[in-house]
Design a protein around this motif. Structure first.
Motif, PDB file in Angstrom:
ATOM      1  N   ASP A 134      72.054  64.193  34.747  1.00  0.00           N
ATOM      2  CA  ASP A 134      71.004  63.209  34.993  1.00  0.00           C
ATOM      3  C   ASP A 134      71.490  61.866  34.464  1.00  0.00           C
ATOM      4  O   ASP A 134      72.623  61.753  33.962  1.00  0.00           O
ATOM      5  CB  ASP A 134      69.712  63.643  34.287  1.00  0.00           C
ATOM      6  CG  ASP A 134      68.470  62.973  34.870  1.00  0.00           C
ATOM      7  OD1 ASP A 134      68.622  62.090  35.737  1.00  0.00           O
ATOM      8  OD2 ASP A 134      67.361  63.325  34.434  1.00  0.00           O
ATOM      9  N   LYS A 135      70.627  60.863  34.529  1.00  0.00           N
ATOM     10  CA  LYS A 135      70.937  59.558  33.944  1.00  0.00           C
ATOM     11  C   LYS A 135      69.757  59.100  33.107  1.00  0.00           C
ATOM     12  O   LYS A 135      68.600  59.324  33.466  1.00  0.00           O
ATOM     13  CB  LYS A 135      71.252  58.521  35.033  1.00  0.00           C
ATOM     14  CG  LYS A 135      72.591  58.750  35.721  1.00  0.00           C
ATOM     15  CD  LYS A 135      72.922  57.615  36.677  1.00  0.00           C
ATOM     16  CE  LYS A 135      74.297  57.830  37.300  1.00  0.00           C
ATOM     17  NZ  LYS A 135      74.657  56.718  38.220  1.00  0.00           N
ATOM     18  N   ILE A 136      70.063  58.472  31.980  1.00  0.00           N
ATOM     19  CA  ILE A 136      69.023  57.890  31.144  1.00  0.00           C
ATOM     20  C   ILE A 136      69.338  56.412  30.944  1.00  0.00           C
ATOM     21  O   ILE A 136      70.479  55.978  31.137  1.00  0.00           O
ATOM     22  CB  ILE A 136      68.921  58.600  29.775  1.00  0.00           C
ATOM     23  CG1 ILE A 136      70.260  58.492  29.010  1.00  0.00           C
ATOM     24  CG2 ILE A 136      68.513  60.053  29.934  1.00  0.00           C
ATOM     25  CD1 ILE A 136      70.183  58.972  27.573  1.00  0.00           C
ATOM     26  N   THR A 137      68.345  55.663  30.558  1.00  0.00           N
ATOM     27  CA  THR A 137      68.526  54.233  30.307  1.00  0.00           C
ATOM     28  C   THR A 137      68.647  54.006  28.809  1.00  0.00           C
ATOM     29  O   THR A 137      67.778  54.411  28.039  1.00  0.00           O
ATOM     30  CB  THR A 137      67.345  53.422  30.859  1.00  0.00           C
ATOM     31  OG1 THR A 137      67.186  53.712  32.257  1.00  0.00           O
ATOM     32  CG2 THR A 137      67.580  51.936  30.676  1.00  0.00           C
ATOM     33  N   ASN A 138      69.748  53.382  28.382  1.00  0.00           N
ATOM     34  CA  ASN A 138      69.935  53.124  26.945  1.00  0.00           C
ATOM     35  C   ASN A 138      69.193  51.850  26.524  1.00  0.00           C
ATOM     36  O   ASN A 138      68.514  51.208  27.329  1.00  0.00           O
ATOM     37  CB  ASN A 138      71.421  53.041  26.590  1.00  0.00           C
ATOM     38  CG  ASN A 138      72.118  51.849  27.242  1.00  0.00           C
ATOM     39  OD1 ASN A 138      71.485  50.948  27.792  1.00  0.00           O
ATOM     40  ND2 ASN A 138      73.440  51.838  27.163  1.00  0.00           N
ATOM     41  N   LYS A 139      69.328  51.495  25.260  1.00  0.00           N
ATOM     42  CA  LYS A 139      68.597  50.345  24.714  1.00  0.00           C
ATOM     43  C   LYS A 139      69.012  49.030  25.373  1.00  0.00           C
ATOM     44  O   LYS A 139      68.265  48.048  25.351  1.00  0.00           O
ATOM     45  CB  LYS A 139      68.806  50.265  23.214  1.00  0.00           C
ATOM     46  CG  LYS A 139      68.192  51.432  22.451  1.00  0.00           C
ATOM     47  CD  LYS A 139      68.454  51.324  20.957  1.00  0.00           C
ATOM     48  CE  LYS A 139      67.830  52.493  20.205  1.00  0.00           C
ATOM     49  NZ  LYS A 139      68.103  52.418  18.737  1.00  0.00           N
ATOM     50  N   LYS A 140      70.206  48.998  25.966  1.00  0.00           N
ATOM     51  CA  LYS A 140      70.682  47.788  26.627  1.00  0.00           C
ATOM     52  C   LYS A 140      70.283  47.743  28.107  1.00  0.00           C
ATOM     53  O   LYS A 140      70.675  46.828  28.830  1.00  0.00           O
ATOM     54  CB  LYS A 140      72.201  47.687  26.500  1.00  0.00           C
ATOM     55  CG  LYS A 140      72.699  47.556  25.069  1.00  0.00           C
ATOM     56  CD  LYS A 140      74.215  47.467  25.028  1.00  0.00           C
ATOM     57  CE  LYS A 140      74.731  47.320  23.598  1.00  0.00           C
ATOM     58  NZ  LYS A 140      76.218  47.247  23.545  1.00  0.00           N
TER      59      LYS A 140
END
Length: 429
Positions: free
Chosen positions: A235-241
């Protein structure tokens, strides 16, 4: 007369449960099959495919001709089946389906290939009944058991560990008898020396009555339940950036097995290829039955080392820190060797990985953890660890134990990763 209560009676809560987020840079948990035959996987320049064997057989039968018989012959002769697949299903054979419209190469059995080399002796990672990669609860619990044993022996006075089961007594027995055991006895030596006493020499006291118990029923870790992890689905997640980061990426990578020469110059031993998972992110549940834990009373008065899950996780962290310190020191001593049997043994990334004095991980699982992660050997002297290794494993007289290490190369041919380190983060229920 009926008595009405303003609020319902609360049932006593005898369970502590934590949902744990588990993350890891790279991980491999072995399966019941140590390595795959050439006909059990297919590789291209960028990917490795593991076919559904039943779907493949059906698909070849549906194509008629001699395709199925040629497949049987390939199995008997342990041959690669790439040419056969192209002949039967065309150049895009990886999209082929069987006669029931099932994918012959399921998506969960496709890995990115991180090496330009031809893969041989592929070592698969464990899968659940649906064919999905996962981390068994038994693997996590096994590592926790080792951490507890290490903690009890390290703090023997605090927990009143019987004198015959303390490190000094274990060392004495090993010095006297090591080398006299056959391979079968060596396999279960730790049970006889200390594990049975630490975990299973208990009586159960319930409602002021004592009950005799043996074997697994007397093991106080019955009070702990560890679920299997959720499937490791890409899957893909969104990091803090705000960047999209892939997680649970199945890869097949080259694993470098290295050791050292007497002058600490790195020595290349071998390369093996393993199915692994990069950027692991999954969940499992850890549960403690506090009432059941209270039933266990050690025959010789040893105290239990934890009363709640927070204390248990601290025990894991302590053991992991000991491993981390040892690995840090090992890699500080090893010198790079750019001309090691055709391999550039540049371990700068590995030394960088171990830079922090405080271990940022909670446990070490699976492949790569070695004898220091699966035993209590770090409590022994260097000399005794070497003796244990030389008697129970591959001999390497005059060298520290363990002598060799496993590190993982990235797609650019750089030695970049260390397998097995995992972080735990408690999630709100």
């Amino acid at each position: 007369m009926v008595v009405s209560l303003s609020s319902p009676l609360q049932k006593p809560d005898f369970y502590q449960s934590k949902r744990i987020l588990l993350t890891s840079p790279i991980l491999h948990i072995g399966s019941s099959v140590s390595q795959l035959n050439p006909f059990e996987y297919v590789q291209t320049d960028k990917k490795v495919y593991l076919p559904n064997q039943e779907a493949l057989a059906k698909g070849l039968l549906s194509k008629g001709g001699s395709f199925f018989n040629n497949y049987i012959q390939a199995i008997e002769e342990r041959q690669d089946i790439t040419r056969l697949l192209k002949q039967a299903f065309g150049n895009e054979w990886w999209n082929a389906k069987d006669s029931n419209d099932n994918l012959i190469f399921p998506k969960e059995a496709i890995s990115q290939k991180l090496t330009a080399d031809k893969i041989t002796d592929l070592r698969p990672m464990i899968r659940n009944g649906m064919g999905q990669l996962f981390i068994p609860g038994s693997s996590i619990k096994g590592a926790i058991r080792t951490a507890i044993a290490y903690h009890l022996l390290k703090h023997a006075d605090r927990y009143q560990v019987p004198s015959s089961k303390r490190v000094s007594a274990i060392e004495q027995t090993l010095r006297e008898k090591l080398g006299q055991f056959n391979p079968y006895q060596q396999k279960f030596l730790d049970d006889e020396l200390f594990m049975n006493s630490l975990f299973s020499e208990f009586k159960l006291t319930y409602q002021d009555r004592n009950f005799a118990a043996r074997g697994p029923n007397a093991d106080f870790l019955r009070a702990i339940k560890v679920t299997d992890s959720q499937p490791l689905i890409e899957d893909k997640i969104t990091n803090k950036k705000g960047q999209k980061i892939p997680i649970n990426l199945a890869v097949v990578a080259e694993v470098i097995i290295s050791s050292r020469f007497p002058d600490y110059l790195a020595k290349y031993k071998a390369s093996i290829y393993a199915e692994m998972v990069r950027n692991v992110q999954t969940e499992f549940t850890l549960t403690l039955d506090t009432e059941m834990l209270s039933w266990f009373k050690h025959h010789k008065g040893m105290k239990l080392p934890f009363n709640n899950l927070d204390e248990l996780l601290e025990i894991c962290q302590e053991f992991t820190q000991e491993q981390w310190d040892y690995e840090h020191d090992y890699w500080q001593d090893i010198e790079n060797n750019p001309r090691a049997a055709g391999k550039n043994l540049d371990f700068n990334y590995i030394r960088e990985f171990y830079e922090n004095e405080k271990c940022p991980y909670s446990l070490r699982l699976g492949w790569g953890s070695g004898m220091n992660g699966t035993t209590i050997d770090l409590l022994f002297t260097d000399e005794l660890r070497e003796k244990i290794r030389d008697n129970c494993g591959l001999k390497a007289p005059g060298f520290e134990a363990p002598k060799s290490r496993r590190t993982v190369m990235n797609s650019n041919g750089e030695i970049k990763f260390v397998p097995g380190w995992v972080k735990f983060k408690t999630l709100s229920n």
